[in-house]
Design a protein around this motif. Structure first.
Motif, PDB file in Angstrom:
ATOM      1  N   ALA A  13       5.493   8.573   3.307  1.00  0.00           N
ATOM      2  CA  ALA A  13       6.434   7.738   4.068  1.00  0.00           C
ATOM      3  C   ALA A  13       5.897   6.308   4.213  1.00  0.00           C
ATOM      4  CB  ALA A  13       6.687   8.358   5.439  1.00  0.00           C
ATOM      5  N   VAL A  14       4.595   6.158   4.343  1.00  0.00           N
ATOM      6  CA  VAL A  14       4.046   4.797   4.532  1.00  0.00           C
ATOM      7  C   VAL A  14       4.218   3.928   3.283  1.00  0.00           C
ATOM      8  CG1 VAL A  14       2.363   5.397   6.326  1.00  0.00           C
ATOM      9  CG2 VAL A  14       1.714   5.582   3.924  1.00  0.00           C
ATOM     10  N   TRP A  15       4.397   4.577   2.150  1.00  0.00           N
ATOM     11  CA  TRP A  15       4.630   3.795   0.921  1.00  0.00           C
ATOM     12  C   TRP A  15       6.013   3.148   0.925  1.00  0.00           C
ATOM     13  CZ3 TRP A  15       2.657   7.962  -3.097  1.00  0.00           C
ATOM     14  CH2 TRP A  15       1.245   7.966  -3.089  1.00  0.00           C
ATOM     15  N   ALA A  16       6.877   3.591   1.834  1.00  0.00           N
ATOM     16  CA  ALA A  16       8.249   3.065   1.877  1.00  0.00           C
ATOM     17  C   ALA A  16       8.321   1.693   2.544  1.00  0.00           C
ATOM     18  CB  ALA A  16       9.152   4.038   2.629  1.00  0.00           C
ATOM     19  N   GLU A  17       7.213   1.186   3.033  1.00  0.00           N
ATOM     20  CA  GLU A  17       7.194  -0.121   3.700  1.00  0.00           C
ATOM     21  C   GLU A  17       7.849  -1.190   2.805  1.00  0.00           C
ATOM     22  OE1 GLU A  17       6.064  -0.968   6.782  1.00  0.00           O
ATOM     23  OE2 GLU A  17       6.608  -3.058   6.420  1.00  0.00           O
ATOM     24  N   GLY A  18       8.876  -1.828   3.338  1.00  0.00           N
ATOM     25  CA  GLY A  18       9.544  -2.918   2.617  1.00  0.00           C
ATOM     26  C   GLY A  18      10.487  -2.464   1.517  1.00  0.00           C
ATOM     27  N   LYS A  19      10.673  -1.164   1.378  1.00  0.00           N
ATOM     28  CA  LYS A  19      11.499  -0.651   0.274  1.00  0.00           C
ATOM     29  C   LYS A  19      12.969  -0.460   0.707  1.00  0.00           C
ATOM     30  CE  LYS A  19       8.246   0.462  -2.932  1.00  0.00           C
ATOM     31  NZ  LYS A  19       7.047  -0.225  -2.504  1.00  0.00           N
ATOM     32  N   GLU A  20      13.842  -0.413  -0.319  1.00  0.00           N
ATOM     33  CA  GLU A  20      15.261  -0.141  -0.086  1.00  0.00           C
ATOM     34  C   GLU A  20      15.535   1.285  -0.568  1.00  0.00           C
ATOM     35  OE1 GLU A  20      17.873  -2.829  -2.104  1.00  0.00           O
ATOM     36  OE2 GLU A  20      19.657  -1.778  -1.375  1.00  0.00           O
ATOM     37  N   ILE A  21      15.927   2.138   0.374  1.00  0.00           N
ATOM     38  CA  ILE A  21      16.083   3.567   0.066  1.00  0.00           C
ATOM     39  C   ILE A  21      17.543   3.977   0.224  1.00  0.00           C
ATOM     40  CG2 ILE A  21      15.369   5.903   0.811  1.00  0.00           C
ATOM     41  CD1 ILE A  21      12.822   4.415   1.950  1.00  0.00           C
ATOM     42  N   TRP A  22      17.990   4.802  -0.719  1.00  0.00           N
ATOM     43  CA  TRP A  22      19.356   5.350  -0.628  1.00  0.00           C
ATOM     44  C   TRP A  22      19.294   6.861  -0.704  1.00  0.00           C
ATOM     45  CZ3 TRP A  22      23.681   2.571   0.497  1.00  0.00           C
ATOM     46  CH2 TRP A  22      23.563   1.169   0.426  1.00  0.00           C
ATOM     47  N   THR A  23      20.037   7.504   0.193  1.00  0.00           N
ATOM     48  CA  THR A  23      20.197   8.961   0.143  1.00  0.00           C
ATOM     49  C   THR A  23      21.687   9.241  -0.049  1.00  0.00           C
ATOM     50  OG1 THR A  23      20.673   9.308   2.491  1.00  0.00           O
ATOM     51  CG2 THR A  23      18.344   9.168   1.864  1.00  0.00           C
ATOM     52  N   LEU A  24      22.023  10.517  -0.188  1.00  0.00           N
ATOM     53  CA  LEU A  24      23.423  10.891  -0.428  1.00  0.00           C
ATOM     54  C   LEU A  24      24.351  10.371   0.673  1.00  0.00           C
ATOM     55  CD1 LEU A  24      25.010  12.892  -2.453  1.00  0.00           C
ATOM     56  CD2 LEU A  24      25.113  14.349  -0.454  1.00  0.00           C
TER      57      LEU A  24
END
Lengths: 266, 183
Positions: free
Chosen positions: B68-79
Motif C-alpha cells: 500500500a505504501v508504494w501507492a503514494e502519489g499514484k492514480e488508482i482505478w478499481t471496478l
C-alpha cells in the motif's frame, strides 16, 4: 516477521542499510506473496521502488545493460533487449505480474523454478553489485549463487546481445510453477546449458555440455541414459513428478535444445 | 514488536485520499478494508489468479502483492470507478453481461480491469495477443470464451469497428462475409 519498511531513495542507501535481518524488496512478487519466508525471516524490508538509477536499459557495442529494477514487461517491450531474454521473460504468463516482477529480484530470489536465471546463466550474464561499503563490483551470475554475495544489492545485469540461446519451460499451466526451465547457448567454444529444477535448485549441466561438445552427433538415447544414471543429480520424487520423470525431462530437453541450436528441427 | 505505520496520499477512482497504513499492508487490504472497495477480490494472494487486479497509473497490477505504501502519489482505478454516477455500467461491463461472461463473478472485477486497460489502449490486438494479455487471470466457471468475446467486441467498438464487432462469432472468431469488406 518484518514490521519495518525502509523506502530507500538511492542504491547506496539501500546497500548500506542491508543487514542480516533485512531483506530487499524489488517488484514484490516474491517477498509480498502469501507464505513468503523472506518476509517471515526478515525484521526490516528495504524497498527499492523509489531508488533512483536502477532502471533503464542501455545498449552498447554488442552488450545490453539492464537496470536491476527493470520489470519483465520492460524487457518484453524494449527494442534493445535480445529476443532470447524476452522469451524467458514471457515465461511469466501474467502481464499484471510482469508489470511488477524485476530482473534483479528474480535473480536475487534464487527460486528453483526461476524464470530468468537459466537463460542469464547460459548467456554468461554479468551482475553489478553494490556492497554495504558502497563499493561496486562486477561478477559472473553463476558466482553470485555461491553464497558470498547475499547481502549485496544487484544494481544491473549485462548480457551479450547477439548470442545464440534457446530456452524451454515445462509447467502444468502457464500460471503454474515449472518443474523444469532450461536454457542452452552456443558459441565457437561450445555449448552451455543451465537449468532450474523445481525443489532441486539451479543447475549447471557440465556433463551434458561435455557430452555435446565431445560428440555433436551423440544420440538421444545416450543422453537419456547418461542423465538417468547420473549420480551428481539429486532429483527426488515429489508433487512435481518422479525422480525418473525429471531426469527424462532434463535429458530430452537438453537434446532438443542442442538440436535447436544447431538449426535442426525438433 | 511495534508495527510501523505511514500515511499514503493517492487518487482512488478520481478522488484524492489520505490513508494511514501498516507498512506491510497490501494495496488489496487498503482498498478493501479501509476504503471498502470490495470489488478488489482476495484470491490466491500470491499474484497468480488476477482477481485483485487494479489499474495503477494506467497499467494493471496485482494489488495483493503490491505494498500500500508504494501507492503514494499514484492514480488508482478499481471496478467501482468504472460505473457512472447513477450506477450505469461502462461498455466493457455491459459487454460482460451481454456475452454471458460471468458466472460466479469472483474473477470478473479483475478481468474487467485488465480488459479496460486493453480496450482503452487504442491498439487492435490480434486474437493471440488478446488471449495472452488476459492470461494473468484465472476463471474456473466460464471457460474463458465468453470473456474473450466480450473483450474483443468492446475493443473493436472502441476502435470504431462496430460492424466488425457484430461479426465475432460464439468462438470469438471474426467471421467475415465473402468477399472481405473490412481490410
Amino acid at each position: 516477521m518484518a514490521t519495518k519498511l525502509l523506502m530507500a531513495k538511492s542504491p547506496e542507501e539501500a546497500a548500506v542499510s542491508k543487514t542480516a535481518s533485512a531483506a530487499f524488496v524489488a517488484g514484490g512478487t516474491e517477498v509480498n506473496r502469501l507464505g513468503s519466508d523472506i518476509a517471515e525471516k526478515a525484521e526490516t524490508l528495504i524497498s527499492l521502488k523509489k531508488c533512483s538509477g536502477l532502471d533503464g536499459i542501455e545498449a552498447d557495442a554488442g552488450y545490453v545493460t539492464i537496470g536491476a529494477m527493470c520489470t519483465f514487461q520492460d524487457l518484453v517491450e524494449s527494442d534493445k533487449v535480445p529476443g532470447w531474454l524476452k522469451e524467458a521473460a514471457l515465461f511469466m504468463a501474467s502481464r499484471t505480474k510482469r508489470n511488477m516482477a524485476t530482473i534483479g529480484g528474480n535473480i536475487a530470489a534464487r527460486r528453483s523454478d526461476s524464470y530468468l536465471i537459466p537463460a542469464l546463466s547460459a548467456a554468461g550474464a554479468v551482475l553489478e553489485l553494490l556492497g554495504s561499503d558502497t563499493k561496486a563490483e562486477r561478477i559472473g551470475i553463476v558466482e553470485y549463487f555461491d553464497g558470498a554475495y547475499d547481502d549485496k544489492l544487484i544494481t544491473s545485469v549485462t548480457v551479450e546481445k547477439d548470442i545464440r540461446l534457446v530456452s524451454k519451460r515445462y509447467a502444468n499451466t502457464a500460471q503454474s510453477h515449472a518443474v523444469l526451465t532450461m536454457s542452452a547457448a552456443m558459441d565457437e567454444m561450445g555449448v552451455y546449458m543451465n537449468g532450474a529444477v523445481k525443489n532441486v535448485g539451479l543447475l549447471h549441466f557440465c556433463d551434458l555440455e561435455k557430452a555435446f561438445n565431445d560428440d555433436p552427433e551423440i544420440s538421444e538415447d545416450k543422453i537419456i541414459e547418461m542423465v538417468r544414471t547420473c549420480t551428481g543429480l539429486e532429483t527426488a520424487d515429489d508433487m512435481f513428478g518422479s525422480d525418473a520423470y525429471k531426469r527424462y525431462l532434463i535429458a530430452v530437453t537438453a537434446f532438443d535444445l542442442f538440436k535447436q541450436l544447431k538449426g535442426k528441427e525438433v | 514488536m511495534a508495527k510501523q505505520y505511514k500515511v499514503v496520499h493517492c487518487t482512488v477512482n478520481g478522488k484524492e485520499i489520505e490513508q494511514v497504513v501498516d507498512v506491510r499492508e497490501s494495496l488489496t487490504d487498503m482498498l478493501r478494508n479501509d476504503l471498502h472497495l470490495t470489488s478488489v477480490k482476495k484470491g490466491c494472494e500470491v499474484g497468480e489468479c488476477g482477481a485483485c487486479t487494479v489499474i495503477i497509473n494506467g497499467e494493471g497490477f496485482n494489488s495483493c502483492i503490491y505494498l500500500a505504501v508504494w501507492a503514494e502519489g499514484k492514480e488508482i482505478w478499481t471496478l467501482e470507478g468504472l460505473t457512472g454516477p447513477g450506477g450505469e455500467l461502462s461498455d466493457i461491463q455491459q459487454a460482460f453481461v451481454d456475452e454471458g461472461a460471468i458466472q460466479c463473478g469472483f474473477c470478473t472485477p479483475g478481468f474487467i480491469m485488465t480488459s479496460w486497460e486493453i480496450v482503452n489502449s487504442g491498439k487492435e490486438y490480434t486474437d493471440d495477443e488478446l488471449r495472452k494479455a488476459l492470461s494473468g487471470h484465472l476463471c474456473r466457471c466460464t471457460g474463458y470464451e465468453n470473456i474473450f468475446r466480450a473483450v474483443k467486441k468492446t475493443m473493436l467498438r472502441h476502435l470504431g469497428k462496430f460492424e466488425e464487432a457484430e461479426l465475432v462469432n460464439s468462438q470469438g472468431i471474426t467471421e467475415y462475409p465473402d468477399p472481405m469488406p473490412f481490410k
